[in-house]
Design a protein around this motif. Structure first.
Motif, short mmCIF file in Angstrom:
data_model
loop_
_atom_site.label_atom_id
_atom_site.label_comp_id
_atom_site.label_asym_id
_atom_site.label_seq_id
_atom_site.Cartn_x
_atom_site.Cartn_y
_atom_site.Cartn_z
N ALA A 137 0.84 -1.19 0.00
CA ALA A 137 0.00 0.00 0.00
C ALA A 137 0.87 1.24 0.00
N PHE A 138 0.43 2.27 -0.70
CA PHE A 138 1.14 3.54 -0.69
C PHE A 138 0.20 4.66 -1.11
N ASN A 139 0.60 5.89 -0.83
CA ASN A 139 -0.22 7.04 -1.14
C ASN A 139 -0.29 7.29 -2.64
N CYS A 140 -1.40 7.85 -3.07
CA CYS A 140 -1.54 8.26 -4.46
C CYS A 140 -2.43 9.49 -4.51
N LYS A 141 -2.44 10.16 -5.67
CA LYS A 141 -3.20 11.39 -5.84
C LYS A 141 -4.10 11.29 -7.07
N GLU A 142 -5.02 12.22 -7.15
CA GLU A 142 -5.95 12.24 -8.27
C GLU A 142 -5.22 12.32 -9.60
N ASP A 143 -4.14 13.09 -9.64
CA ASP A 143 -3.41 13.26 -10.89
C ASP A 143 -2.73 11.97 -11.34
N ASP A 144 -2.50 11.03 -10.42
CA ASP A 144 -1.90 9.76 -10.80
C ASP A 144 -2.80 8.96 -11.72
N PHE A 145 -4.10 9.28 -11.71
CA PHE A 145 -5.05 8.58 -12.57
C PHE A 145 -5.43 9.41 -13.79
N LYS A 146 -5.19 10.71 -13.74
CA LYS A 146 -5.59 11.57 -14.86
C LYS A 146 -4.44 11.90 -15.80
N SER A 147 -3.23 11.73 -15.34
CA SER A 147 -2.05 11.96 -16.18
C SER A 147 -1.50 10.61 -16.63
#
Length: 205
Positions: A137-147
């Motif tokens: 498990a690790f942190n992710c952000k919205e941009d990780d899915f949109k870029s």
């Protein structure tokens, strides 16, 4: 011991499933995408060995189907258990799953660690630790899915973390009881004809 002894009884009575919420959550990905997220990935390792090692001629087709179903059901149950408090299951396939959770890793890491320890206990006690499931498990952000570029980077990081975890499967130092106990006095007559590993249950005679 028969396969059904583990699959039907011990499997579902394991403490990890005690509070399983079976209600399906219809979450849309747009309701969970933010910069306060984490992704949890599961990987059922040793599938080929789990299914085919020790496979005898007797009931071979049934055993293969049963063990394949075990992998599929186990993966789905663990995914739903982790996602029960608002996580979004992105995929479950071939012993792997990915879940998007609307909390940062620091808020769920203890829970993931506990679930991992319960999974380890289950596979050590019932399958001698020859297979199991790793959680990363690790942190992710919205941009990780949109870029597209960042998404590819995230996919690469997931693959690296899962591969790295394969070299650190069990925390054996924390176990207080005998780790890999085995059945005594196994002979050609007492060896289970189905798994070719354990001593056949007395009540099978």
């Amino acid at each position: 011991m028969e396969f059904s002894d583990i699959f039907n009884t011990k499997f579902l009575q394991n403490p990890i499933f005690a509070n399983l919420n079976n209600e399906l959550r219809n979450l849309d990905i747009d309701t969970i995408l933010s910069d306060e997220m984490s992704i949890v990935c599961g990987d059922f390792y040793g599938i080929q060995s789990f299914i085919f090692d020790g496979l005898g001629a007797k009931n071979a087709a049934k055993v293969i189907r049963a063990k394949s179903a075990f992998v599929q059901i186990f993966t789905q149950i663990i995914a739903e258990y982790i996602a029960r408090d608002g996580g979004l299951i992105l995929s479950t396939n071939a012993g792997k799953f990915e879940i998007l959770i609307h909390k940062k890793l620091e808020h769920i890491k203890d829970q993931i660690k506990h679930i991992q320890s319960q999974i380890d206990e289950f596979f050590i006690d019932n399958f001698y630790g020859l297979s199991g499931m790793n959680l990363v498990a690790f942190n992710c952000k919205e941009d990780d899915f949109k870029s597209s570029i960042k998404y590819q980077e995230m996919r690469s990081n997931i693959a690296k973390e899962i591969e790295k975890k394969k070299f650190n499967k069990f925390t054996l130092q924390t176990r207080s009881k005998v780790v890999l106990n085995y059945d005594n006095s196994i002979t050609n007559q007492t060896l289970c004809p189905i798994c070719n590993t354990r001593k056949i249950a007395i009540n099978n005679h």
